[in-house]
Write a protein that holds these residues in place. Structure first.
Motif, PDB file in Angstrom:
ATOM      1  N   ARG A 261      -4.047  -1.645   4.511  1.00 28.96           N
ATOM      2  CA  ARG A 261      -3.464  -1.090   3.285  1.00 28.96           C
ATOM      3  C   ARG A 261      -1.943  -1.183   3.334  1.00 28.96           C
ATOM      4  O   ARG A 261      -1.324  -0.767   4.308  1.00 28.96           O
ATOM      5  CB  ARG A 261      -3.922   0.376   3.170  1.00 28.96           C
ATOM      6  CG  ARG A 261      -3.262   1.239   2.122  1.00 28.96           C
ATOM      7  CD  ARG A 261      -3.802   1.042   0.712  1.00 28.96           C
ATOM      8  NE  ARG A 261      -5.207   0.714   0.592  1.00 28.96           N
ATOM      9  CZ  ARG A 261      -6.150   1.570   0.255  1.00 28.96           C
ATOM     10  NH1 ARG A 261      -5.862   2.819   0.041  1.00 28.96           N
ATOM     11  NH2 ARG A 261      -7.393   1.177   0.139  1.00 28.96           N
ATOM     12  N   GLY A 262      -1.367  -1.754   2.284  1.00 30.63           N
ATOM     13  CA  GLY A 262       0.086  -1.791   2.200  1.00 30.63           C
ATOM     14  C   GLY A 262       0.728  -2.983   2.891  1.00 30.63           C
ATOM     15  O   GLY A 262       1.934  -3.168   2.813  1.00 30.63           O
ATOM     16  N   SER A 263      -0.069  -3.816   3.577  1.00 38.53           N
ATOM     17  CA  SER A 263       0.555  -4.994   4.177  1.00 38.53           C
ATOM     18  C   SER A 263       0.658  -6.091   3.113  1.00 38.53           C
ATOM     19  O   SER A 263      -0.118  -6.127   2.157  1.00 38.53           O
ATOM     20  CB  SER A 263      -0.246  -5.461   5.395  1.00 38.53           C
ATOM     21  OG  SER A 263      -1.521  -5.905   5.000  1.00 38.53           O
ATOM     22  N   HIS A 264       1.638  -6.974   3.281  1.00 37.98           N
ATOM     23  CA  HIS A 264       1.912  -7.980   2.262  1.00 37.98           C
ATOM     24  C   HIS A 264       2.269  -9.291   2.936  1.00 37.98           C
ATOM     25  O   HIS A 264       2.937  -9.288   3.970  1.00 37.98           O
ATOM     26  CB  HIS A 264       3.055  -7.506   1.365  1.00 37.98           C
ATOM     27  CG  HIS A 264       3.170  -8.288   0.098  1.00 37.98           C
ATOM     28  ND1 HIS A 264       4.193  -9.165  -0.148  1.00 37.98           N
ATOM     29  CD2 HIS A 264       2.360  -8.332  -0.990  1.00 37.98           C
ATOM     30  CE1 HIS A 264       4.028  -9.711  -1.346  1.00 37.98           C
ATOM     31  NE2 HIS A 264       2.917  -9.231  -1.879  1.00 37.98           N
TER      32      HIS A 264
ATOM     33  N   ASP B 222      -7.245  -4.334  -1.224  1.00 37.04           N
ATOM     34  CA  ASP B 222      -6.268  -4.520  -0.153  1.00 37.04           C
ATOM     35  C   ASP B 222      -5.981  -5.998   0.087  1.00 37.04           C
ATOM     36  O   ASP B 222      -4.846  -6.381   0.353  1.00 37.04           O
ATOM     37  CB  ASP B 222      -6.758  -3.855   1.138  1.00 37.04           C
ATOM     38  CG  ASP B 222      -6.699  -2.331   1.030  1.00 37.04           C
ATOM     39  OD1 ASP B 222      -5.672  -1.821   0.560  1.00 37.04           O
ATOM     40  OD2 ASP B 222      -7.694  -1.665   1.381  1.00 37.04           O
ATOM     41  N   ALA B 225      -3.876  -7.210  -2.883  1.00 29.28           N
ATOM     42  CA  ALA B 225      -2.502  -6.710  -2.786  1.00 29.28           C
ATOM     43  C   ALA B 225      -1.732  -7.461  -1.704  1.00 29.28           C
ATOM     44  O   ALA B 225      -0.530  -7.672  -1.826  1.00 29.28           O
ATOM     45  CB  ALA B 225      -2.508  -5.212  -2.494  1.00 29.28           C
ATOM     46  N   TYR B 226      -2.430  -7.879  -0.659  1.00 35.83           N
ATOM     47  CA  TYR B 226      -1.775  -8.644   0.404  1.00 35.83           C
ATOM     48  C   TYR B 226      -1.344 -10.023  -0.089  1.00 35.83           C
ATOM     49  O   TYR B 226      -0.236 -10.475   0.178  1.00 35.83           O
ATOM     50  CB  TYR B 226      -2.727  -8.805   1.593  1.00 35.83           C
ATOM     51  CG  TYR B 226      -2.108  -9.619   2.719  1.00 35.83           C
ATOM     52  CD1 TYR B 226      -1.284  -9.003   3.659  1.00 35.83           C
ATOM     53  CD2 TYR B 226      -2.317 -10.987   2.816  1.00 35.83           C
ATOM     54  CE1 TYR B 226      -0.688  -9.742   4.676  1.00 35.83           C
ATOM     55  CE2 TYR B 226      -1.729 -11.733   3.828  1.00 35.83           C
ATOM     56  CZ  TYR B 226      -0.920 -11.101   4.757  1.00 35.83           C
ATOM     57  OH  TYR B 226      -0.322 -11.834   5.739  1.00 35.83           O
ATOM     58  N   MET B 227      -2.216 -10.677  -0.825  1.00 32.32           N
ATOM     59  CA  MET B 227      -1.991 -12.069  -1.208  1.00 32.32           C
ATOM     60  C   MET B 227      -1.062 -12.236  -2.422  1.00 32.32           C
ATOM     61  O   MET B 227      -0.452 -13.277  -2.590  1.00 32.32           O
ATOM     62  CB  MET B 227      -3.326 -12.748  -1.543  1.00 32.32           C
ATOM     63  CG  MET B 227      -4.270 -12.908  -0.372  1.00 32.32           C
ATOM     64  SD  MET B 227      -3.629 -14.028   0.877  1.00 32.32           S
ATOM     65  CE  MET B 227      -3.850 -15.625   0.069  1.00 32.32           C
ATOM     66  N   ARG B 246       3.496  -4.427  -4.431  1.00 37.38           N
ATOM     67  CA  ARG B 246       3.960  -3.326  -3.580  1.00 37.38           C
ATOM     68  C   ARG B 246       3.988  -2.003  -4.320  1.00 37.38           C
ATOM     69  O   ARG B 246       3.646  -0.949  -3.765  1.00 37.38           O
ATOM     70  CB  ARG B 246       5.357  -3.636  -3.067  1.00 37.38           C
ATOM     71  CG  ARG B 246       5.318  -4.731  -2.050  1.00 37.38           C
ATOM     72  CD  ARG B 246       6.693  -5.232  -1.752  1.00 37.38           C
ATOM     73  NE  ARG B 246       6.596  -6.091  -0.602  1.00 37.38           N
ATOM     74  CZ  ARG B 246       6.666  -5.667   0.639  1.00 37.38           C
ATOM     75  NH1 ARG B 246       6.866  -4.401   0.907  1.00 37.38           N
ATOM     76  NH2 ARG B 246       6.524  -6.510   1.634  1.00 37.38           N
ATOM     77  N   VAL B 249       0.451  -0.559  -4.679  1.00 35.12           N
ATOM     78  CA  VAL B 249      -0.082   0.045  -3.459  1.00 35.12           C
ATOM     79  C   VAL B 249       0.609   1.374  -3.163  1.00 35.12           C
ATOM     80  O   VAL B 249      -0.037   2.362  -2.820  1.00 35.12           O
ATOM     81  CB  VAL B 249       0.098  -0.909  -2.251  1.00 35.12           C
ATOM     82  CG1 VAL B 249      -0.398  -0.244  -0.977  1.00 35.12           C
ATOM     83  CG2 VAL B 249      -0.642  -2.205  -2.489  1.00 35.12           C
TER      84      VAL B 249
END
Ligand SMILES: Nc1ncnc2c1ncn2[C@@H]1O[C@H](COP(=O)(O)OP(=O)(O)O)[C@@H](O)[C@H]1O
Ligand SMILES: Nc1ncnc2c1ncn2[C@@H]1O[C@H](COP(=O)(O)OP(=O)(O)O)[C@@H](O)[C@H]1O
Ligand SMILES: [Mg+2]
Ligand SMILES: [Mg+2]
Lengths: 324, 327
Positions: A261-264, B222, B225-227, B246, B249
């Protein structure tokens, strides 16, 4: 606590294939009363075959070795009649695909009636209705009585999963084997089903085996987790210990490779396990994870490490991660 | 026009097939007027439960489905902008080379009787009518390398590959036409955790290498949101919330977005819904599609459709909810 299910050196081979598929290659574990035991592993690691064997459901094409004892009874020593009577009343199983448990052209009412009559042939239609309604209420299906006349396809995936759970509980088993029951569902519905299983477990004092390929999902419900890989247990530990202090590099890799969660992508690279899983028709002599393992050395390729440690905290690795 | 793709009011419904219990002339409103802008070079994430309209949106974007209302405007590689329409054969041909669609189950899109080499070249071969065959084969072979397959895989068949490898073949096939935009519909959803990571990394690599823009669709918030640079949250065929990844999230605002975040396995068991049902509208909506499940529902939600509006100055966030205050 007492042991309700014990599996000793289970080996399952499908000999119809050439070369034979060595699906399970020596698996031992036990399930305590009231406990939820998690099994995690990627597809093909032998989770389902282990569960099917535990429920006495393996087909004739499976060559089975080892010992499976359910509430003091060895499956191998029972005749087909006795096995049938254990299934349902002692152990029941739920699946990823609820459609496995249903005949598409039979109403719920009739399905419940037939299931109840397997163990109590004298069950009347009226009794079956009452019992089915109570069971459907228990899994939180609204207007249970009015839905008894429905067919399986009239339910959404999540609802049908609830009905399947109700059906599995119809003859009050003590042990519930859950084989990826939430895998095909949306996360929202998955969360509902997990909450339901937790609730039923507490209310009925069920002992549960919960299988998933997703470690986070297993960690939500299990007290203790077995990590499967290549038909073997690579690690076993209480859930919090397994996540915080894994000894097997595969366990750590599995946990670290989830998308947090929250990683990008712009700031956090993915943690990867390279390579691909082993071929069950051609198992290598060494540790099955060795070809992908960042810590592997020569010995790992040639010699299978034993599953070491105390009961409930075991690992299979020549060069385990340090205890911090 | 500066953006790669500008979609306004995209609308699509389907006739429900007359099954055993279907009422006559019932329709499924799969997309109820979606606006969306895709900037050059960005990855736009789309998330939502199954049935929320993600695939319909993707298939409409590449015109595998014709839309009923709304417009799709595309800024082509030569700088001209035009509307993507079924009738416009010449532009559509070009569009389909520049915008490629890759979806979840590669085994259903990869003919098992063909070799990888055939699979990579056949579509493009038909399009170019045999011209430039050598160039095509060279590009296809290069594509194999770009997706991490071996040159020797050229003559093998899809059945000889694992799920993750098949997804690589599908990506290589998409790359053959040198696309500018890749629409990835649940390409990692059926894969094991370790293989999923490998494919996600491959997508990031391809994006960098070819300067691709991307629409990345998945049901795992998740992962999306990462990609993604920006994320749109769909429900019942409508956009519930759209925000830079960002921001979404850090602080999801729409009650549906919050529900998705709270339901993820990493969040612990705290599902407050006991048995709520998803909805795909089968009647024209009169209010918010999420109203029947929403913990914050008020009467207005049932009688007035909330439209996406900006929340927070300059944040780039849109929320379609009567209960979220515009800041
Ligand atoms: N009936 C069968 N015949 C042949 N091989 C099988 C059969 N059932 C399972 N297998 C194989 O056994 C291995 C383990 O399968 P399974 O237990 O289903 O894995 P998991 O549930 O961990 O994904 C896999 O390689 C699978 O292909
Ligand atoms: N060809 C079709 N015919 C009828 N209904 C369809 C068709 N395609 C999609 N739908 C319906 O449209 C809704 C949206 O589906 P879809 O776009 O596939 O959602 P998602 O990809 O988010 O799961 C669903 O209710 C689905 O059943
Ligand atoms: Mg399985
Ligand atoms: Mg879809």
């Amino acid at each position: 606590m007492s042991t309700v299910l014990s599996v000793e050196d289970l080996r399952v081979t499908f000999v119809s294939q050439k070369p034979p598929v060595q699906a399970v290659r020596g698996v031992s574990f036990h399930l305590e009363t009231g406990e939820c035991l998690g099994i995690v592993g990627e597809s093909g690691s032998g989770k389902s075959v282990t569960a099917w064997a535990s429920a006495g459901l393996l087909g004739a094409d499976a060559l089975r070795e080892g010992k499976i004892v359910l509430e003091g009874q060895d499956w191998a020593e029972l005749n087909p009649e006795q096995r049938r009577s254990l299934r349902g009343t002692r152990v029941a199983m739920i699946f990823q695909e609820p459609s496995r448990s249903f005949d598409p052209i039979v109403t719920l009412e009739k399905t419940f009636w037939e299931t109840l009559r397997v163990h109590r042939p004298e069950t009347t239609r009226e009794e079956a209705r009452t019992r089915a309604t109570a069971l459907l209420n228990e899994v939180h299906i609204a207007d249970a009585e009015s839905r008894l006349g429905s067919f399986p396809h009239q339910f959404s995936g999540g609802m049908l999963q609830r009905v399947m759970i109700a059906l599995a509980l119809a003859n009050d088993p003590q042990v519930l084997l859950c084989d990826e029951p939430t895998t095909a569902l949306d996360v929202t519905i998955q969360a509902q089903i997990l909450a339901l299983l937790n609730e039923l477990r507490r209310r009925r004092g069920l002992s549960m085996v919960f299988i998933s390929h997703d470690l986070e999902t297993v960690a939500q419900v299990a007290d203790r987790i077995l990590v499967f890989y290549g038909g073997l247990i690579l690690e076993e530990a209480p859930t919090d210990v397994l996540l915080s202090r894994p000894r097997q590099p595969y366990t750590r890799g599995l946990w670290d490779s989830r998308v947090k969660r929250g990683s990008h992508y712009s700031t956090t690279p993915l943690t990867l396990i390279g390579g691909s899983p082993p071929d069950p028709q051609r198992p290598e002599p060494g540790c099955p994870f060795a070809p992908r393992c960042p810590r592997s050395q020569d010995r790992c390729q040639t010699e299978l490490p034993p599953l070491e440690g105390a009961v409930g905290r075991r690992h299979r690795c020549w060069f385990p991660l340090e205890e911090p | 026009m500066n953006e790669l793709l500008e979609v306004t009011n995209l609308t699509k419904s389907f006739q429900l097939h007359a099954g055993l219990f279907a009422q006559a002339d019932q329709r499924v409103y799969a997309l109820g007027g979606v606006d969306l802008t895709l900037r050059t070079g960005e990855t736009y994430g789309l998330v939502g439960e199954s049935g929320s309209g993600k695939t319909t949106l993707a298939r409409t974007l590449v015109q595998l489905e014709a839309h009923e209302r709304g417009t799709i405007r595309y800024l082509s590689s030569d700088g001209s902008a035009w509307e993507v329409r079924r009738g416009d054969r010449r532009n559509l041909e070009r569009y389909r080379q520049e915008v490629r669609y890759v979806f979840q189950d590669p085994s259903s899109s990869l003919d098992p009787r063909m070799t990888v080499g055939d699979l990579l070249t056949i579509g493009a071969r038909q399009r170019t009518r045999g011209k430039d065959r050598a160039g095509l084969v060279a590009r296809a072979r290069e594509g194999l390398d770009h997706v991490g397959l071996r040159a020797s895989d050229w003559d093998r068949r899809p059945s000889e590959f694992s799920g993750g490898q098949r997804q690589r073949i599908a990506l290589a096939r998409a790359l053959v036409t040198r696309p500018r935009l890749l629409i990835c519909d649940e390409v990692v959803s059926a894969l094991d955790v370790s293989v999923r990571g490998q494919i996600l990394e491959l997508l990031l690599d391809l994006k960098n290498r070819f300067g691709l823009s991307m629409v990345f669709i998945a049901h795992d918030l998740d992962v999306v949101a990462y990609m993604a640079d920006r994320v749109g949250v769909l429900y019942g065929g409508r956009m519930m919330e759209e925000a830079p990844s960002r921001l979404l999230v850090e602080k999801p605002l729409h009650p549906y977005t919050k529900l998705l975040f709270d339901s993820a396995p990493g969040a612990g068991i705290r599902s407050r819904e006991t048995s709520a049902q998803k909805l795909t509208p089968t009647r024209a909506l009169t209010g918010c599609p999420f109203a029947p499940r929403c913990p914050l529902v008020i009467d207005r939600c049932r009688t007035e459709i909330p439209l996406p509006r900006a929340v927070g100055p300059q944040s780039g966030r849109l929320v379609a909810c009567h209960r979220v205050e515009a800041e």
